[in-house]
Design a protein around this motif. Structure first.
Motif, PDB file in Angstrom:
ATOM      1  N   SER A   2      21.818  15.965  29.987  1.00 53.68           N
ATOM      2  CA  SER A   2      23.255  15.747  29.856  1.00 53.68           C
ATOM      3  C   SER A   2      23.961  15.847  31.209  1.00 53.68           C
ATOM      4  CB  SER A   2      23.858  16.752  28.873  1.00 53.68           C
ATOM      5  OG  SER A   2      23.737  18.052  29.391  1.00 53.68           O
ATOM      6  N   GLU A   3      25.103  15.243  31.253  1.00 57.34           N
ATOM      7  CA  GLU A   3      25.929  15.245  32.462  1.00 57.34           C
ATOM      8  C   GLU A   3      26.423  16.674  32.746  1.00 57.34           C
ATOM      9  OE1 GLU A   3      27.752  13.599  35.747  1.00 57.34           O
ATOM     10  OE2 GLU A   3      26.413  12.587  34.349  1.00 57.34           O
ATOM     11  N   PRO A   4      26.389  17.144  34.009  1.00 55.97           N
ATOM     12  CA  PRO A   4      26.912  18.482  34.337  1.00 55.97           C
ATOM     13  C   PRO A   4      28.398  18.592  33.989  1.00 55.97           C
ATOM     14  CG  PRO A   4      25.747  17.536  36.214  1.00 55.97           C
ATOM     15  CD  PRO A   4      25.865  16.452  35.184  1.00 55.97           C
ATOM     16  N   ARG A   5      28.789  19.763  33.561  1.00 54.92           N
ATOM     17  CA  ARG A   5      30.208  20.025  33.265  1.00 54.92           C
ATOM     18  C   ARG A   5      30.835  20.624  34.523  1.00 54.92           C
ATOM     19  NH1 ARG A   5      31.397  23.159  27.994  1.00 54.92           N
ATOM     20  NH2 ARG A   5      31.498  24.684  29.621  1.00 54.92           N
ATOM     21  N   TRP A   6      31.254  19.763  35.439  1.00 50.99           N
ATOM     22  CA  TRP A   6      31.828  20.208  36.699  1.00 50.99           C
ATOM     23  C   TRP A   6      33.146  20.927  36.461  1.00 50.99           C
ATOM     24  CZ3 TRP A   6      28.225  20.172  40.059  1.00 50.99           C
ATOM     25  CH2 TRP A   6      27.269  19.155  40.076  1.00 50.99           C
ATOM     26  N   LEU A   7      33.468  21.847  37.354  1.00 52.56           N
ATOM     27  CA  LEU A   7      34.748  22.553  37.284  1.00 52.56           C
ATOM     28  C   LEU A   7      35.870  21.596  37.646  1.00 52.56           C
ATOM     29  CD1 LEU A   7      33.838  25.922  39.057  1.00 52.56           C
ATOM     30  CD2 LEU A   7      33.773  25.394  36.621  1.00 52.56           C
ATOM     31  N   THR A   8      36.992  21.778  36.982  1.00 53.12           N
ATOM     32  CA  THR A   8      38.182  21.029  37.370  1.00 53.12           C
ATOM     33  C   THR A   8      38.681  21.622  38.686  1.00 53.12           C
ATOM     34  OG1 THR A   8      39.731  22.521  36.284  1.00 53.12           O
ATOM     35  CG2 THR A   8      38.810  20.716  34.922  1.00 53.12           C
ATOM     36  N   PRO A   9      39.554  20.907  39.398  1.00 57.16           N
ATOM     37  CA  PRO A   9      40.099  21.499  40.630  1.00 57.16           C
ATOM     38  C   PRO A   9      40.764  22.856  40.389  1.00 57.16           C
ATOM     39  CG  PRO A   9      40.546  19.158  40.588  1.00 57.16           C
ATOM     40  CD  PRO A   9      39.956  19.501  39.236  1.00 57.16           C
ATOM     41  N   GLY A  10      41.493  22.997  39.300  1.00 54.85           N
ATOM     42  CA  GLY A  10      42.129  24.288  38.991  1.00 54.85           C
ATOM     43  C   GLY A  10      41.117  25.376  38.700  1.00 54.85           C
ATOM     44  N   GLU A  11      40.051  25.029  37.963  1.00 52.61           N
ATOM     45  CA  GLU A  11      38.993  25.993  37.674  1.00 52.61           C
ATOM     46  C   GLU A  11      38.252  26.390  38.948  1.00 52.61           C
ATOM     47  OE1 GLU A  11      37.860  24.578  33.123  1.00 52.61           O
ATOM     48  OE2 GLU A  11      36.875  23.626  34.856  1.00 52.61           O
ATOM     49  N   ALA A  12      37.967  25.406  39.801  1.00 54.21           N
ATOM     50  CA  ALA A  12      37.277  25.697  41.063  1.00 54.21           C
ATOM     51  C   ALA A  12      38.124  26.622  41.930  1.00 54.21           C
ATOM     52  CB  ALA A  12      36.970  24.402  41.813  1.00 54.21           C
ATOM     53  N   GLU A  13      39.422  26.410  41.953  1.00 51.54           N
ATOM     54  CA  GLU A  13      40.314  27.269  42.732  1.00 51.54           C
ATOM     55  C   GLU A  13      40.365  28.680  42.142  1.00 51.54           C
ATOM     56  OE1 GLU A  13      45.001  27.503  43.990  1.00 51.54           O
ATOM     57  OE2 GLU A  13      44.099  25.532  43.688  1.00 51.54           O
ATOM     58  N   ALA A  14      40.432  28.768  40.812  1.00 56.76           N
ATOM     59  CA  ALA A  14      40.456  30.087  40.160  1.00 56.76           C
ATOM     60  C   ALA A  14      39.146  30.834  40.422  1.00 56.76           C
ATOM     61  CB  ALA A  14      40.689  29.937  38.654  1.00 56.76           C
ATOM     62  N   TRP A  15      38.014  30.115  40.369  1.00 55.00           N
ATOM     63  CA  TRP A  15      36.721  30.741  40.620  1.00 55.00           C
ATOM     64  C   TRP A  15      36.623  31.246  42.056  1.00 55.00           C
ATOM     65  CZ3 TRP A  15      33.175  33.239  38.350  1.00 55.00           C
ATOM     66  CH2 TRP A  15      31.921  33.423  38.913  1.00 55.00           C
ATOM     67  N   ALA A  16      37.073  30.430  43.003  1.00 61.36           N
ATOM     68  CA  ALA A  16      37.048  30.832  44.416  1.00 61.36           C
ATOM     69  C   ALA A  16      37.947  32.046  44.642  1.00 61.36           C
ATOM     70  CB  ALA A  16      37.479  29.669  45.306  1.00 61.36           C
ATOM     71  N   THR A  17      39.101  32.074  43.985  1.00 61.35           N
ATOM     72  CA  THR A  17      40.019  33.207  44.103  1.00 61.35           C
ATOM     73  C   THR A  17      39.382  34.465  43.532  1.00 61.35           C
ATOM     74  OG1 THR A  17      41.937  31.761  44.019  1.00 61.35           O
ATOM     75  CG2 THR A  17      42.309  34.083  43.486  1.00 61.35           C
ATOM     76  N   TYR A  18      38.716  34.340  42.392  1.00 62.14           N
ATOM     77  CA  TYR A  18      38.032  35.488  41.798  1.00 62.14           C
ATOM     78  C   TYR A  18      36.965  36.031  42.759  1.00 62.14           C
ATOM     79  CZ  TYR A  18      34.387  37.974  39.387  1.00 62.14           C
ATOM     80  OH  TYR A  18      33.435  38.898  39.079  1.00 62.14           O
ATOM     81  N   ARG A  19      36.169  35.134  43.337  1.00 58.88           N
ATOM     82  CA  ARG A  19      35.111  35.568  44.254  1.00 58.88           C
ATOM     83  C   ARG A  19      35.698  36.275  45.470  1.00 58.88           C
ATOM     84  NH1 ARG A  19      32.000  30.656  45.728  1.00 58.88           N
ATOM     85  NH2 ARG A  19      30.806  32.127  46.941  1.00 58.88           N
ATOM     86  N   ARG A  20      36.786  35.749  46.012  1.00 55.01           N
ATOM     87  CA  ARG A  20      37.457  36.395  47.145  1.00 55.01           C
ATOM     88  C   ARG A  20      38.016  37.755  46.731  1.00 55.01           C
ATOM     89  NH1 ARG A  20      40.305  31.955  48.031  1.00 55.01           N
ATOM     90  NH2 ARG A  20      42.295  32.921  47.649  1.00 55.01           N
ATOM     91  N   LEU A  21      38.643  37.801  45.563  1.00 56.53           N
ATOM     92  CA  LEU A  21      39.203  39.055  45.051  1.00 56.53           C
ATOM     93  C   LEU A  21      38.109  40.105  44.902  1.00 56.53           C
ATOM     94  CD1 LEU A  21      41.269  40.918  43.657  1.00 56.53           C
ATOM     95  CD2 LEU A  21      40.692  39.750  41.519  1.00 56.53           C
ATOM     96  N   ARG A  22      37.005  39.729  44.288  1.00 56.81           N
ATOM     97  CA  ARG A  22      35.911  40.684  44.080  1.00 56.81           C
ATOM     98  C   ARG A  22      35.419  41.236  45.406  1.00 56.81           C
ATOM     99  NH1 ARG A  22      30.600  38.375  41.560  1.00 56.81           N
ATOM    100  NH2 ARG A  22      30.310  37.899  43.740  1.00 56.81           N
ATOM    101  N   ARG A  23      35.227  40.358  46.383  1.00 51.23           N
ATOM    102  CA  ARG A  23      34.741  40.775  47.710  1.00 51.23           C
ATOM    103  C   ARG A  23      35.761  41.688  48.407  1.00 51.23           C
ATOM    104  NH1 ARG A  23      34.562  35.958  50.106  1.00 51.23           N
ATOM    105  NH2 ARG A  23      36.611  36.273  51.011  1.00 51.23           N
ATOM    106  N   GLU A  24      37.019  41.291  48.438  1.00 51.58           N
ATOM    107  CA  GLU A  24      38.041  42.056  49.153  1.00 51.58           C
ATOM    108  C   GLU A  24      38.371  43.380  48.456  1.00 51.58           C
ATOM    109  OE1 GLU A  24      39.150  41.448  52.212  1.00 51.58           O
ATOM    110  OE2 GLU A  24      37.715  39.777  52.192  1.00 51.58           O
ATOM    111  N   LEU A  25      38.364  43.374  47.137  1.00 51.42           N
ATOM    112  CA  LEU A  25      38.611  44.614  46.400  1.00 51.42           C
ATOM    113  C   LEU A  25      37.477  45.606  46.649  1.00 51.42           C
ATOM    114  CD1 LEU A  25      40.516  46.075  44.459  1.00 51.42           C
ATOM    115  CD2 LEU A  25      39.267  45.015  42.563  1.00 51.42           C
TER     116      LEU A  25
END
Length: 155
Positions: A2-25
């Motif tokens: 099946s075709e990959p379920r790529w993240l939407t731009p908003g989801e990709a941004e939210a995921w990147a923000t979460y990863r940054r938050l986890r690291r910085e926290l």
């Protein structure tokens, strides 16, 4: 396939923000613990559940499960903490192959001194930016995500 379920731009941004938050926290917590108490995040991760357990003792495998660590990592960290007088290892009466980890008096005084500053850092960085309603919503959302992650864990 099946075709990959790529993240939407908003989801990709939210995921990147979460990863940054986890690291910085984590970085902020590590710095605060080291500066104020001389503890590492790993020290605190083990001392906290020990301090909350009955008689300050837990079976090593239960402590490892509590923090999500493999046996080898747990053993090495406990050895480092034993050398500093924070914990001791004891034989497990119920299972000769197992061991118990006990919080020492020194370990209890160290975690009790470190806990207020740690709690203040969590409050200041994680909860204070939110309204009470947002904090409640965040708790619900995090629980929902955690259930999905735990459900998807391989056995």
């Amino acid at each position: 396939m099946s075709e990959p379920r790529w993240l939407t731009p908003g989801e990709a941004e939210a995921w990147a923000t979460y990863r940054r938050l986890r690291r910085e926290l984590q970085r902020a917590q590590d710095q605060q613990l080291q500066r104020d108490s001389g503890l590492s995040a790993a020290d605190y991760a083990l001392l906290a559940p020990l301090s909350e357990s009955k008689d300050g003792v837990l079976r090593a495998r239960d402590l490892g499960a509590e923090v999500g660590w493999e046996r080898s990592r747990l053993s090495h960290q406990i050895s480092r903490m034993e050398k500093r007088g924070l914990v001791t290892r004891e034989a497990c009466a119920a299972d000769a192959r197992g061991s118990m980890v006990r919080l020492t008096g020194h370990g209890r005084s160290v975690i009790e001194a470190a806990a207020p500053g740690h709690a203040e850092t969590v409050r200041r960085l994680f909860f204070d930016p939110l309204t009470p309603a947002e904090a409640d919503s965040l708790g619900v959302l995090l629980e929902k995500i955690l259930k999905a992650v735990e459900k998807g864990k391989p056995d």
